[in-house]
Scaffold this motif. Structure first.
Motif, mmCIF file in Angstrom:
data_model
loop_
_atom_site.group_PDB
_atom_site.id
_atom_site.type_symbol
_atom_site.label_atom_id
_atom_site.label_comp_id
_atom_site.label_asym_id
_atom_site.label_seq_id
_atom_site.Cartn_x
_atom_site.Cartn_y
_atom_site.Cartn_z
ATOM 1 N N LEU A 75 0.984 -1.369 0.016
ATOM 2 C CA LEU A 75 0.414 0.152 0.178
ATOM 3 C C LEU A 75 1.141 1.124 0.206
ATOM 4 N N GLY A 76 2.471 1.129 -0.060
ATOM 5 C CA GLY A 76 2.835 2.390 0.526
ATOM 6 C C GLY A 76 4.045 2.725 1.094
ATOM 7 N N ALA A 77 4.294 3.725 2.386
ATOM 8 C CA ALA A 77 5.649 2.925 3.225
ATOM 9 C C ALA A 77 5.037 3.908 4.057
ATOM 10 N N LEU A 78 5.594 4.005 5.475
ATOM 11 C CA LEU A 78 5.352 4.428 7.179
ATOM 12 C C LEU A 78 6.583 4.549 7.887
ATOM 13 N N ASP A 79 6.914 5.773 8.486
ATOM 14 C CA ASP A 79 8.025 6.285 9.058
ATOM 15 C C ASP A 79 7.519 7.520 9.854
ATOM 16 N N GLY A 80 8.231 7.707 10.992
ATOM 17 C CA GLY A 80 8.480 8.855 11.847
ATOM 18 C C GLY A 80 8.830 9.635 11.767
ATOM 19 N N THR A 81 8.959 10.403 12.155
ATOM 20 C CA THR A 81 9.755 12.224 11.583
ATOM 21 C C THR A 81 9.888 12.764 12.859
ATOM 22 N N HIS A 82 11.216 13.323 13.941
ATOM 23 C CA HIS A 82 10.582 14.166 14.796
ATOM 24 C C HIS A 82 10.437 15.663 14.548
ATOM 25 N N ILE A 83 9.465 16.102 15.181
ATOM 26 C CA ILE A 83 9.378 17.510 15.073
ATOM 27 C C ILE A 83 9.807 18.757 16.112
ATOM 28 N N THR A 84 10.715 19.770 15.620
ATOM 29 C CA THR A 84 10.814 20.460 17.446
ATOM 30 C C THR A 84 9.657 21.362 17.634
ATOM 31 N N CYS A 85 9.203 21.317 18.566
ATOM 32 C CA CYS A 85 8.266 22.062 19.114
ATOM 33 C C CYS A 85 9.233 22.534 20.512
ATOM 34 N N ARG A 86 8.487 23.711 21.334
ATOM 35 C CA ARG A 86 8.503 23.824 22.147
ATOM 36 C C ARG A 86 7.285 23.776 24.092
#
Length: 229
Positions: A75-86
């Motif tokens: 069906l496709g591909a998946l992964d996690g990513t980190h996004i900076t925040c406060r």
């Protein structure tokens, strides 16, 4: 204010991470107006998610795409990513990533042509990718993985039904191999008892059948590559 201007402000803030006070100067609107229309457009986008997010389509048996022809029903591909925040000082340990940044762990799921199918934000940066994926599977309106479909994942996830991961310790070597080795998952688990367990995969776990499927696929790909070299 026209719809075009409202959408332009919304996209401008998202794309360039611009603060409210900057938009006030750029568009000559009050802060209250900017906040109100941003919320309005955001809610409209959320309601349109069924039209904006692509429906997953499995790779067909007769596919000739050199990158995807091996992965029938994928069906496709998946992964996690980190996004900076406060975050507040007392919550920073929960949001600290393995690279010592403060951020959230966002799960992104894409089709074969890199269009988004599903996105799950908000998890703390310290959360493992596998944990975020398990949460997505058991949510009422979460990620659906209909059998016999599956997604390609990296080595940070468990190789199990619905999620095809590479062998441990293997790096990307050929152009047709979309995998990349990353840090291992923090564990597996069975979460939730969905009403559609027979149709959709709602948990992550190893099985002999799935291991055999991966072994057979790897052997077929190697034999094909070997015959042309």
């Amino acid at each position: 204010m026209s719809v075009d201007e409202q959408v332009a402000i919304f996209l401008h803030m998202l794309a360039h991470n611009i603060k409210n006070r900057v938009i006030i100067c750029n568009f000559y609107r009050s802060g209250e107006t900017i906040s109100r229309l941003f919320t309005r457009v955001c809610n409209a986008v959320i309601r349109l998610h069924s039209h904006l997010l692509k429906k997953p389509e499995p790779v067909l048996e007769d596919s000739t795409d050199q990158r995807w022809k091996w992965f029938k029903n994928c069906l496709g591909a998946l992964d996690g990513t980190h996004i900076t925040c406060r975050v507040p000082l007392e919550e920073k340990p929960r949001y600290r990533t393995r690279k010592n940044d403060i951020g959230i762990n966002v799960l992104g799921v894409c089709s074969q042509d890199m269009q988004f199918i599903y996105v799950l934000p908000r998890w703390e940066g310290s959360a493992a990718d596998g944990r975020v994926l398990r949460d997505a599977l058991v949510r009422p309106h979460g990620l659906k993985v209909p059998r016999p479909g599956y997604y390609l994942v990296d080595a940070g996830y468990t190789n199990g039904e619905g999620f095809l991961a590479p062998y441990r310790g293997q790096r990307q070597e050929m152009a047709v191999d979309p995998f990349e080795n990353e840090e291992p998952d923090q564990g597996t688990g069975d979460n939730g008892d969905g009403d559609d367990d027979d149709e959709n995969i709602t948990s992550i776990g190893k099985s002999n059948e799935w291991t055999t499927f991966r072994d057979n696929l790897a052997q077929t790909m190697f034999e094909s590559w070997n015959s042309t070299h």
